[in-house]
Design a protein around this motif. Structure first.
Motif, PDB file in Angstrom:
ATOM      1  N   MET A  54      40.913  33.213 -52.552  1.00  0.00           N
ATOM      2  CA  MET A  54      41.860  32.126 -52.238  1.00  0.00           C
ATOM      3  C   MET A  54      43.180  32.730 -51.756  1.00  0.00           C
ATOM      4  O   MET A  54      43.753  33.595 -52.398  1.00  0.00           O
ATOM      5  N   SER A  55      43.672  32.321 -50.580  1.00  0.00           N
ATOM      6  CA  SER A  55      44.912  32.861 -50.043  1.00  0.00           C
ATOM      7  C   SER A  55      46.105  32.249 -50.758  1.00  0.00           C
ATOM      8  O   SER A  55      46.032  31.149 -51.284  1.00  0.00           O
ATOM      9  N   GLN A  56      47.204  33.010 -50.750  1.00  0.00           N
ATOM     10  CA  GLN A  56      48.416  32.518 -51.392  1.00  0.00           C
ATOM     11  C   GLN A  56      49.249  31.727 -50.402  1.00  0.00           C
ATOM     12  O   GLN A  56      49.207  31.959 -49.190  1.00  0.00           O
ATOM     13  N   ALA A  57      50.047  30.792 -50.900  1.00  0.00           N
ATOM     14  CA  ALA A  57      50.792  29.876 -50.047  1.00  0.00           C
ATOM     15  C   ALA A  57      52.294  30.112 -50.187  1.00  0.00           C
ATOM     16  O   ALA A  57      52.815  30.258 -51.294  1.00  0.00           O
ATOM     17  N   TYR A  58      52.964  30.144 -49.061  1.00  0.00           N
ATOM     18  CA  TYR A  58      54.413  30.297 -48.994  1.00  0.00           C
ATOM     19  C   TYR A  58      54.982  29.200 -48.116  1.00  0.00           C
ATOM     20  O   TYR A  58      54.273  28.608 -47.285  1.00  0.00           O
ATOM     21  N   ASP A  59      56.256  28.948 -48.284  1.00  0.00           N
ATOM     22  CA  ASP A  59      56.931  28.043 -47.365  1.00  0.00           C
ATOM     23  C   ASP A  59      57.218  28.739 -46.043  1.00  0.00           C
ATOM     24  O   ASP A  59      57.127  28.132 -44.977  1.00  0.00           O
ATOM     25  N   LEU A  60      57.580  30.018 -46.131  1.00  0.00           N
ATOM     26  CA  LEU A  60      58.052  30.725 -44.946  1.00  0.00           C
ATOM     27  C   LEU A  60      57.536  32.159 -44.950  1.00  0.00           C
ATOM     28  O   LEU A  60      57.728  32.900 -45.918  1.00  0.00           O
ATOM     29  N   LEU A  61      56.898  32.550 -43.866  1.00  0.00           N
ATOM     30  CA  LEU A  61      56.525  33.937 -43.622  1.00  0.00           C
ATOM     31  C   LEU A  61      57.504  34.499 -42.603  1.00  0.00           C
ATOM     32  O   LEU A  61      57.599  33.998 -41.476  1.00  0.00           O
ATOM     33  N   VAL A  62      58.249  35.517 -43.001  1.00  0.00           N
ATOM     34  CA  VAL A  62      59.182  36.186 -42.101  1.00  0.00           C
ATOM     35  C   VAL A  62      58.558  37.519 -41.708  1.00  0.00           C
ATOM     36  O   VAL A  62      58.280  38.358 -42.577  1.00  0.00           O
ATOM     37  N   VAL A  63      58.352  37.718 -40.430  1.00  0.00           N
ATOM     38  CA  VAL A  63      57.749  38.951 -39.936  1.00  0.00           C
ATOM     39  C   VAL A  63      58.830  39.804 -39.289  1.00  0.00           C
ATOM     40  O   VAL A  63      59.432  39.395 -38.297  1.00  0.00           O
ATOM     41  N   GLY A  64      59.077  40.961 -39.874  1.00  0.00           N
ATOM     42  CA  GLY A  64      60.093  41.869 -39.350  1.00  0.00           C
ATOM     43  C   GLY A  64      61.115  42.218 -40.404  1.00  0.00           C
ATOM     44  O   GLY A  64      61.860  41.349 -40.866  1.00  0.00           O
ATOM     45  N   GLY A  84      63.804  44.160 -40.169  1.00  0.00           N
ATOM     46  CA  GLY A  84      65.100  44.604 -39.684  1.00  0.00           C
ATOM     47  C   GLY A  84      66.194  43.718 -40.235  1.00  0.00           C
ATOM     48  O   GLY A  84      65.963  42.903 -41.143  1.00  0.00           O
ATOM     49  N   ILE A  85      67.384  43.827 -39.685  1.00  0.00           N
ATOM     50  CA  ILE A  85      68.513  43.095 -40.251  1.00  0.00           C
ATOM     51  C   ILE A  85      68.342  41.594 -40.114  1.00  0.00           C
ATOM     52  O   ILE A  85      68.692  40.835 -41.030  1.00  0.00           O
ATOM     53  N   ASN A  86      67.775  41.111 -39.006  1.00  0.00           N
ATOM     54  CA  ASN A  86      67.608  39.664 -38.850  1.00  0.00           C
ATOM     55  C   ASN A  86      66.570  39.114 -39.812  1.00  0.00           C
ATOM     56  O   ASN A  86      66.780  38.079 -40.456  1.00  0.00           O
ATOM     57  N   GLY A  87      65.426  39.797 -39.926  1.00  0.00           N
ATOM     58  CA  GLY A  87      64.393  39.328 -40.841  1.00  0.00           C
ATOM     59  C   GLY A  87      64.849  39.338 -42.280  1.00  0.00           C
ATOM     60  O   GLY A  87      64.622  38.375 -43.029  1.00  0.00           O
ATOM     61  N   ALA A  88      65.513  40.425 -42.692  1.00  0.00           N
ATOM     62  CA  ALA A  88      65.997  40.513 -44.074  1.00  0.00           C
ATOM     63  C   ALA A  88      67.049  39.449 -44.345  1.00  0.00           C
ATOM     64  O   ALA A  88      67.074  38.833 -45.422  1.00  0.00           O
ATOM     65  N   GLY A  89      67.928  39.212 -43.373  1.00  0.00           N
ATOM     66  CA  GLY A  89      68.965  38.196 -43.556  1.00  0.00           C
ATOM     67  C   GLY A  89      68.398  36.794 -43.656  1.00  0.00           C
ATOM     68  O   GLY A  89      68.846  35.986 -44.481  1.00  0.00           O
ATOM     69  N   ILE A  90      67.410  36.492 -42.833  1.00  0.00           N
ATOM     70  CA  ILE A  90      66.788  35.161 -42.880  1.00  0.00           C
ATOM     71  C   ILE A  90      66.022  34.976 -44.186  1.00  0.00           C
ATOM     72  O   ILE A  90      66.088  33.907 -44.818  1.00  0.00           O
ATOM     73  N   ALA A  91      65.293  36.005 -44.618  1.00  0.00           N
ATOM     74  CA  ALA A  91      64.562  35.916 -45.888  1.00  0.00           C
ATOM     75  C   ALA A  91      65.526  35.687 -47.042  1.00  0.00           C
ATOM     76  O   ALA A  91      65.263  34.876 -47.945  1.00  0.00           O
ATOM     77  N   ARG A  92      66.638  36.387 -47.036  1.00  0.00           N
ATOM     78  CA  ARG A  92      67.646  36.229 -48.095  1.00  0.00           C
ATOM     79  C   ARG A  92      68.186  34.803 -48.118  1.00  0.00           C
ATOM     80  O   ARG A  92      68.247  34.164 -49.179  1.00  0.00           O
ATOM     81  N   VAL A 120      59.356  32.487 -50.044  1.00  0.00           N
ATOM     82  CA  VAL A 120      59.440  33.332 -48.853  1.00  0.00           C
ATOM     83  C   VAL A 120      58.632  34.612 -49.038  1.00  0.00           C
ATOM     84  O   VAL A 120      58.674  35.243 -50.096  1.00  0.00           O
ATOM     85  N   LEU A 121      57.936  34.990 -47.975  1.00  0.00           N
ATOM     86  CA  LEU A 121      57.291  36.294 -47.901  1.00  0.00           C
ATOM     87  C   LEU A 121      57.838  37.013 -46.676  1.00  0.00           C
ATOM     88  O   LEU A 121      57.765  36.501 -45.557  1.00  0.00           O
ATOM     89  N   GLU A 147      48.903  31.922 -46.595  1.00  0.00           N
ATOM     90  CA  GLU A 147      49.230  30.709 -45.856  1.00  0.00           C
ATOM     91  C   GLU A 147      50.726  30.453 -45.936  1.00  0.00           C
ATOM     92  O   GLU A 147      51.359  30.763 -46.954  1.00  0.00           O
ATOM     93  N   ALA A 148      51.285  29.899 -44.869  1.00  0.00           N
ATOM     94  CA  ALA A 148      52.704  29.584 -44.847  1.00  0.00           C
ATOM     95  C   ALA A 148      52.927  28.323 -44.036  1.00  0.00           C
ATOM     96  O   ALA A 148      52.222  28.073 -43.044  1.00  0.00           O
ATOM     97  N   ARG A 149      53.898  27.537 -44.456  1.00  0.00           N
ATOM     98  CA  ARG A 149      54.226  26.310 -43.724  1.00  0.00           C
ATOM     99  C   ARG A 149      54.848  26.626 -42.372  1.00  0.00           C
ATOM    100  O   ARG A 149      54.695  25.857 -41.418  1.00  0.00           O
ATOM    101  N   ALA A 150      55.589  27.740 -42.288  1.00  0.00           N
ATOM    102  CA  ALA A 150      56.268  28.108 -41.048  1.00  0.00           C
ATOM    103  C   ALA A 150      56.357  29.622 -40.953  1.00  0.00           C
ATOM    104  O   ALA A 150      56.265  30.336 -41.959  1.00  0.00           O
ATOM    105  N   VAL A 151      56.556  30.103 -39.735  1.00  0.00           N
ATOM    106  CA  VAL A 151      56.686  31.536 -39.469  1.00  0.00           C
ATOM    107  C   VAL A 151      58.004  31.784 -38.752  1.00  0.00           C
ATOM    108  O   VAL A 151      58.391  31.028 -37.848  1.00  0.00           O
TER     109      VAL A 151
END
Length: 502
Positions: free
Chosen positions: A1-11, A13-21, A30-31, A200-204
């Motif tokens: 069974m896959s795990q579910a997140y609201d948001l998958l952030v790929v990357g 770098g500074i933008n990905g880390a900032g958005i995840a935060r 968030v993943l 699984e994620a609601r958005a990427v």
């Protein structure tokens, strides 16, 4: 069974880390995944400045400069251990921009961002120390202004740490290799040292930097090459070239500027270049023509010529700039642009451009843009929040360092300064319980002890010697080869490449 997140952030770098935060702090599950190490590409290859971008005024990027200057103030308060003021000296070169133009630009730079805490610009006499004997005699007048230095790769790590502290899952060495879309979500295949997994994620959020088009193709079946210009910037590192804690900014005949900045106490950093890049994004290296350009650029100003033989190290990165059809790579906008695709099902937000200085504001705007296609809880919150290690009184680093020296009298001053600058209040996690240096475990070389490596593995996602020596620190410039080899052996024996999903 896959795990579910609201948001998958790929990357990672500074933008990905900032958005995840930002997203984790607003209550989203968030993943964040990064195929290599955090900041292992563009975000560790910057000129390491938190600045308004003086030269962007010449391109009429007034909104970007104003926002950047305001963000400079916000980031100084958030992470005063890794961000600190730096004065820049710009010699006036009569054959280039006239003095009135420089004076007017600096006046605007002092005021366009609103009330600033750093000293304003002023004229400077280059015929007296510390400039005399460093700069060529023909350079007699110039200007001085304020901006800030930042430990760029550490800023990325701190943003990721804060995201995790607020509930996000952060996975390095984990590549998103496939994305399948439905009306209400995404199924992502993640490849990691421990094996493949699906989530699984609601958005990427596609914050893959120079790899943004590659991920867009995986997700949508087609990329967006018309929106992306890949521009390589390279730097050279020399032995210390001039005394003092100021930096120089040198105008060039092609209209560009090149910085010469005190670096890691013993060195001078010179950069950067702007070359269109079409090579392997995993193998970005400085080119001979870039070395020649930077040596010649600095040699136009320094008394003694800069030669290839002086170079002790180099680094290069590729900037994923939004294609605005500018004629020159130097004048392509450094502003950020979002592309939200939600018509075909679950939303995916791709991020183009941006710079380290505006990462926090970019993250706020990214969540606002996502809010057009999904419910995003909470309100923006990062403007007044510290980053890990930056929680000391009034951002007064000198006072914090003094208090730390009283608390840890057994730590040599040079070592304590390095630890305090890198970790701020988190140095307690490294030194806590120790009463002498022997309590810190094996000494790997210089003032690097086993206790610091344990901290980096447990709390800062470090897995290899390169992570430690070139991104969590710049000890690779200081430690001899045998010490670096010992770090590699320790990491191989003690740092795991696997991580658990939350």
């Amino acid at each position: 069974m896959s795990q579910a997140y609201d948001l998958l952030v790929v990357g990672g770098g500074i933008n990905g880390a900032g958005i995840a935060r930002n997203a984790a702090g607003r209550g989203l599950r968030v993943l964040l995944v990064e195929k290599d190490d955090l900041a292992s590409h563009t975000s560790s290859a910057s000129t390491k400045l938190v600045h308004g971008g003086l030269r962007y005024l010449e391109m009429y990027e007034f909104r970007l400069v104003a926002e950047s200057l305001r963000e400079r103030e916000v980031l100084r308060r958030a992470a005063p251990h890794i961000i600190w003021p730096l004065r820049f000296v710009m010699p006036h070169e009569p054959s280039m921009r006239p003095r009135w133009m420089l004076r007017a630009a600096l006046f605007l730079y002092d005021h366009i961002g609103g009330r600033m805490s750093l000293p304003g610009s002023k004229a400077v006499d280059l015929t007296v120390p510390p400039h005399r004997g460093v700069l060529q005699d023909r350079l007699t007048k110039g200007f001085e202004y304020s901006d800030c230095w930042v430990e760029d790769s550490r800023l990325v790590v701190l943003a990721a740490m804060d995201a995790e502290a607020r509930g996000a899952t952060v996975l390095t060495r984990t590549e998103c290799t496939a994305l399948a879309r439905s009306a209400d979500g995404w199924r992502a295949t993640l490849q990691a040292p421990g094996g493949d997994r699906e989530i699984e994620a609601r958005a990427v959020v596609n914050a893959a930097g120079p790899f943004v088009d590659r991920l867009a193709k995986a997700a949508l079946g087609s990329g967006t090459p018309s929106h992306l210009r890949l521009v390589k910037g390279s730097h050279i590192i020399l032995s210390r070239r001039f005394p003092g804690e100021h930096a120089y900014i040198f105008q060039q005949p092609d209209g560009r500027i090149v910085f010469a900045i005190p670096y890691e106490r013993d060195f001078t950093l010179i950069g950067t270049t702007d070359l269109l890049y079409e090579g392997d994004l995993d193998k970005v290296r400085i080119a001979d023509e870039e070395i020649d350009y930077l040596c010649e650029a600095a040699s136009r100003y320094f008394v003694s010529q800069v030669t290839r033989e002086e170079i002790v190290s180099t680094y290069s990165g590729v900037r994923p700039l939004y294609e605005d059809n500018a004629a020159s790579n130097s004048t392509v906008t450094r502003d950020y642009v979002f592309e939200l695709e939600a018509d075909g099902g679950a939303p995916i937000l791709s991020v183009y451009g941006g710079k380290i200085t505006t990462f926090r504001k970019l993250a706020e705007h990214a969540l606002g843009k996502l809010g057009e296609a999904m419910t995003v809880p909470g309100e923006p919150w990062t403007a007044t929040a510290s980053l890990p290690g930056g929680e000391f009184e009034d951002g007064d680093f000198a006072r914090f360092l003094w208090q730390s020296s009283e608390h840890y009298p057994f730590v040599p001053p040079e070592m304590l300064l390095r630890l305090a600058r890198a970790y701020g209040t988190r140095l307690a996690s490294i030194l806590q319980g120790a009463e002498n240096l022997d309590d810190l475990g094996e000494r790997l070389g210089g003032n690097l002890y086993e206790a610091e490596l344990r901290y980096l593995v447990r709390h800062e996602y470090a897995r290899t010697a390169e992570d430690v020596l070139w991104r969590r620190s710049k000890l690779g410039l200081h430690l001899p080869a045998d010490a670096q080899a010992r770090v590699g052996e320790w990491m191989a024996a003690n740092a795991t490449e696997t991580a658990d999903f939350a």
